[in-house]
Design a protein around this motif. Structure first.
Motif, PDB file in Angstrom:
ATOM      1  N   VAL A  92       0.860  -1.180   0.000  1.00 39.92           N
ATOM      2  CA  VAL A  92       0.000   0.000   0.000  1.00 39.92           C
ATOM      3  C   VAL A  92       0.899   1.234   0.000  1.00 39.92           C
ATOM      4  N   PRO A  93       0.752   2.135  -0.979  1.00 40.89           N
ATOM      5  CA  PRO A  93       1.650   3.291  -1.034  1.00 40.89           C
ATOM      6  C   PRO A  93       1.437   4.239   0.135  1.00 40.89           C
ATOM      7  N   ILE A  94       2.500   4.965   0.492  1.00 36.18           N
ATOM      8  CA  ILE A  94       2.400   6.012   1.511  1.00 36.18           C
ATOM      9  C   ILE A  94       1.438   7.096   1.041  1.00 36.18           C
ATOM     10  N   ASP A  95       1.539   7.435  -0.244  1.00 36.17           N
ATOM     11  CA  ASP A  95       0.718   8.507  -0.772  1.00 36.17           C
ATOM     12  C   ASP A  95       0.619   8.359  -2.279  1.00 36.17           C
ATOM     13  N   THR A  96      -0.437   8.872  -2.837  1.00 35.64           N
ATOM     14  CA  THR A  96      -0.610   8.968  -4.279  1.00 35.64           C
ATOM     15  C   THR A  96      -0.804  10.432  -4.622  1.00 35.64           C
ATOM     16  N   LEU A  97       0.106  10.972  -5.425  1.00 32.36           N
ATOM     17  CA  LEU A  97       0.092  12.390  -5.772  1.00 32.36           C
ATOM     18  C   LEU A  97      -0.631  12.571  -7.100  1.00 32.36           C
ATOM     19  N   THR A  98      -1.682  13.347  -7.092  1.00 37.42           N
ATOM     20  CA  THR A  98      -2.467  13.583  -8.286  1.00 37.42           C
ATOM     21  C   THR A  98      -2.437  15.058  -8.647  1.00 37.42           C
ATOM     22  N   GLY A  99      -2.750  15.343  -9.880  1.00 38.19           N
ATOM     23  CA  GLY A  99      -2.734  16.718 -10.357  1.00 38.19           C
ATOM     24  C   GLY A  99      -2.297  16.803 -11.807  1.00 38.19           C
ATOM     25  N   HIS A 100      -1.397  15.897 -12.215  1.00 41.34           N
ATOM     26  CA  HIS A 100      -1.007  15.874 -13.621  1.00 41.34           C
ATOM     27  C   HIS A 100      -2.196  15.425 -14.464  1.00 41.34           C
ATOM     28  N   THR A 101      -2.291  15.968 -15.662  1.00 36.87           N
ATOM     29  CA  THR A 101      -3.403  15.643 -16.540  1.00 36.87           C
ATOM     30  C   THR A 101      -2.977  14.816 -17.746  1.00 36.87           C
ATOM     31  N   ASP A 102      -1.731  14.347 -17.742  1.00 41.63           N
ATOM     32  CA  ASP A 102      -1.248  13.462 -18.797  1.00 41.63           C
ATOM     33  C   ASP A 102      -0.164  12.576 -18.192  1.00 41.63           C
ATOM     34  N   LYS A 103       0.429  11.738 -19.001  1.00 36.87           N
ATOM     35  CA  LYS A 103       1.400  10.758 -18.528  1.00 36.87           C
ATOM     36  C   LYS A 103       2.544  11.415 -17.759  1.00 36.87           C
ATOM     37  N   VAL A 104       2.946  10.806 -16.653  1.00 37.15           N
ATOM     38  CA  VAL A 104       4.131  11.247 -15.912  1.00 37.15           C
ATOM     39  C   VAL A 104       5.355  10.640 -16.577  1.00 37.15           C
ATOM     40  N   THR A 105       6.321  11.471 -16.896  1.00 35.57           N
ATOM     41  CA  THR A 105       7.490  11.024 -17.651  1.00 35.57           C
ATOM     42  C   THR A 105       8.751  10.886 -16.809  1.00 35.57           C
ATOM     43  N   THR A 106       8.839  11.638 -15.704  1.00 36.17           N
ATOM     44  CA  THR A 106      10.084  11.642 -14.940  1.00 36.17           C
ATOM     45  C   THR A 106       9.838  12.121 -13.515  1.00 36.17           C
ATOM     46  N   VAL A 107      10.584  11.565 -12.566  1.00 36.44           N
ATOM     47  CA  VAL A 107      10.556  12.031 -11.178  1.00 36.44           C
ATOM     48  C   VAL A 107      11.993  12.149 -10.683  1.00 36.44           C
ATOM     49  N   ALA A 108      12.224  13.079  -9.741  1.00 35.65           N
ATOM     50  CA  ALA A 108      13.564  13.272  -9.182  1.00 35.65           C
ATOM     51  C   ALA A 108      13.443  13.860  -7.790  1.00 35.65           C
ATOM     52  N   PHE A 109      14.245  13.346  -6.858  1.00 42.68           N
ATOM     53  CA  PHE A 109      14.329  13.896  -5.507  1.00 42.68           C
ATOM     54  C   PHE A 109      15.454  14.918  -5.435  1.00 42.68           C
ATOM     55  N   SER A 110      15.251  15.958  -4.638  1.00 46.55           N
ATOM     56  CA  SER A 110      16.330  16.889  -4.330  1.00 46.55           C
ATOM     57  C   SER A 110      17.345  16.187  -3.439  1.00 46.55           C
ATOM     58  N   PRO A 111      18.586  16.677  -3.387  1.00 43.71           N
ATOM     59  CA  PRO A 111      19.622  15.997  -2.589  1.00 43.71           C
ATOM     60  C   PRO A 111      19.281  15.851  -1.114  1.00 43.71           C
ATOM     61  N   ASP A 112      18.522  16.783  -0.532  1.00 47.88           N
ATOM     62  CA  ASP A 112      18.161  16.651   0.872  1.00 47.88           C
ATOM     63  C   ASP A 112      16.897  15.813   1.069  1.00 47.88           C
ATOM     64  N   GLY A 113      16.289  15.380  -0.021  1.00 48.66           N
ATOM     65  CA  GLY A 113      15.124  14.526   0.056  1.00 48.66           C
ATOM     66  C   GLY A 113      13.832  15.227   0.416  1.00 48.66           C
ATOM     67  N   ARG A 114      13.869  16.531   0.575  1.00 46.59           N
ATOM     68  CA  ARG A 114      12.674  17.255   1.028  1.00 46.59           C
ATOM     69  C   ARG A 114      11.739  17.643  -0.111  1.00 46.59           C
ATOM     70  N   THR A 115      12.242  17.610  -1.333  1.00 51.03           N
ATOM     71  CA  THR A 115      11.435  18.007  -2.480  1.00 51.03           C
ATOM     72  C   THR A 115      11.461  16.917  -3.535  1.00 51.03           C
ATOM     73  N   LEU A 116      10.291  16.639  -4.089  1.00 55.01           N
ATOM     74  CA  LEU A 116      10.173  15.712  -5.209  1.00 55.01           C
ATOM     75  C   LEU A 116       9.631  16.485  -6.393  1.00 55.01           C
ATOM     76  N   ALA A 117      10.291  16.351  -7.528  1.00 58.23           N
ATOM     77  CA  ALA A 117       9.819  16.972  -8.766  1.00 58.23           C
ATOM     78  C   ALA A 117       9.268  15.894  -9.679  1.00 58.23           C
ATOM     79  N   SER A 118       8.185  16.206 -10.362  1.00 61.56           N
ATOM     80  CA  SER A 118       7.597  15.275 -11.327  1.00 61.56           C
ATOM     81  C   SER A 118       7.273  16.022 -12.609  1.00 61.56           C
ATOM     82  N   GLY A 119       7.621  15.406 -13.739  1.00 61.35           N
ATOM     83  CA  GLY A 119       7.350  15.994 -15.040  1.00 61.35           C
ATOM     84  C   GLY A 119       6.325  15.165 -15.791  1.00 61.35           C
TER      85      GLY A 119
END
Length: 366
Positions: A327-354
């Motif tokens: 069971v996932p910790i969380d499911t992040l919604t908001g994108h309206t098309d396919k997610v192509t890439t994800v990346a964490f910042s070096p301190d782990g506090r920010t996640l970017a999704s394209g």
């Protein structure tokens, strides 16, 4: 989580206990304590600000409340992203951009501003990566890999015989690995800019994912071939295949990432399943289901506690990698098309999704 109005950034149209160590391997750390995280949305600004190549639109809110930040790319989308080692810059490799010459944008994460576009001769850019020291930004081109000096924006091109599908720096920053459409993974010695090896395995038509293990001794190569769909683990001391990881179904591997704790590795697949492997024994330790579309991208947080996965189902899911709970910790919604890439910042506090929806979204812990 409070519902708030998004801040949008638009580019200009002109621009439980450890295990015993195995011989020759470091000891496995005890699993991290389970930390049920609520990912909140990052705030990038409180007032409207105009800058030469970006416009930030936001509204003032209570500082205690969270905000969503959205970076919008006109007529294009982000195929790849990478944070600089200091976490201050987010590099995005863009595709489908019309009206601009550049296929790369750098963003000041704290200010939320786009920098001056990079040179327009880097075409068909699909992947970007910072070197561990942050001095070099590598990016794929049509038939070359470009190594850019971040300070003065000069570049060196490494000729590539076939289109490059992925690239990764070794932990020590001395070696660059590239995956090619011709089925070869190439190793480049960065001090000399020389090609040292072309690693090929029978039956591999294209290498679309490459990743180094944390100790730098192993290179994983993933293939989207629909026959055997292997992930090859290469021993970089002998330049030979140490193991081949086979999924029980014949679906291609679209992405590969090593964990930071223990001997785990995650793969994304076209059958909608995230598989977590023990890359020493070559066995599957967990199959994480829930995505309803192909899993296009996977990434571990720097502390190893969280696995982020993006999918064609338009969602980003977060998994506890210490327990591998299905069971996932969380499911992040908001994108309206396919997610192509994800990346964490070096301190782990920010996640970017394209996404193909022409946005990059920033999600932040609090």
């Amino acid at each position: 989580m409070d519902s708030v109005e998004p801040a949008e950034i638009n580019t200009s149209t002109t621009a439980a206990g450890g295990t015993q160590p195995q011989p020759g391997r470091p000891p496995v750390k005890p699993p991290a304590k389970v930390r049920r995280r609520t990912l909140l949305l990052a705030a990038l600004g409180a007032t409207a600000v105009a800058v030469p190549l970006a416009v930030i639109e936001s509204r003032a809110h209570d500082a205690a409340k969270s905000r969503k930040a959205t970076l919008t790319v006109p007529d294009g989308h982000a195929d790849s992203m990478a944070f600089s080692p200091d976490g201050k810059t987010l590099a995005t490799g863009l595709s489908g951009v019309r009206g601009t010459g550049s296929t790369l944008r750098l963003w000041d994460v704290a200010e939320g501003t786009a920098t001056t576009p990079w040179a327009d001769h880097v075409e068909d850019l699909t992947k970007v990566a910072f070197s561990p020291d942050g001095k070099t930004l590598a990016m794929t081109g049509a038939l070359a890999v470009y190594l850019w000096n971040v300070a003065d924006r000069t570049s060196i091109a490494l000729p590539h015989p076939e289109p490059t599908l992925d690239l990764a720096f070794a932990p020590d920053g001395r070696t660059l690995a590239t995956g090619g459409r011709d089925g070869a993974a190439r190793l480049w010695d960065l001090p000399t800019r020389a090609l040292t090896n072309a690693l090929t395995a029978p039956g591999t038509a294209a290498v679309n994912a490459v990743a180094f293990s944390p100790d730098g001794d192993t290179l994983a190569t993933g293939s989207e071939d629909l026959t055997e769909s292997p992930v090859q683990l290469w021993d970089l001391l002998t330049r030979t295949v140490d193991a081949t990881l086979q999924a029980p179904r014949r679906h291609g591997f679209t992405s590969v990432a090593f964990g930071r704790v223990g001997y785990i590795m995650a793969t994304g697949s076209a059958d909608n399943i995230v598989r977590v492997w023990d890359y020493v024994t070559g066995t599957i330790t967990a199959e994480l289901t829930g995505h309803t579309g192909a899993v296009t991208t996977v990434a571990f947080s720097p502390d190893g506690d969280t696995l982020a996965t993006g999918s064609e189902d338009r969602t980003v899911r977060l998994w506890d990698s210490s327990t591998l709970d299905v069971v996932p910790i969380d499911t992040l919604t908001g994108h309206t098309d396919k997610v192509t890439t994800v990346a964490f910042s070096p301190d782990g506090r920010t996640l970017a999704s394209g996404s193909l929806d022409r946005t990059v979204r920033l999600w932040q812990n609090r």
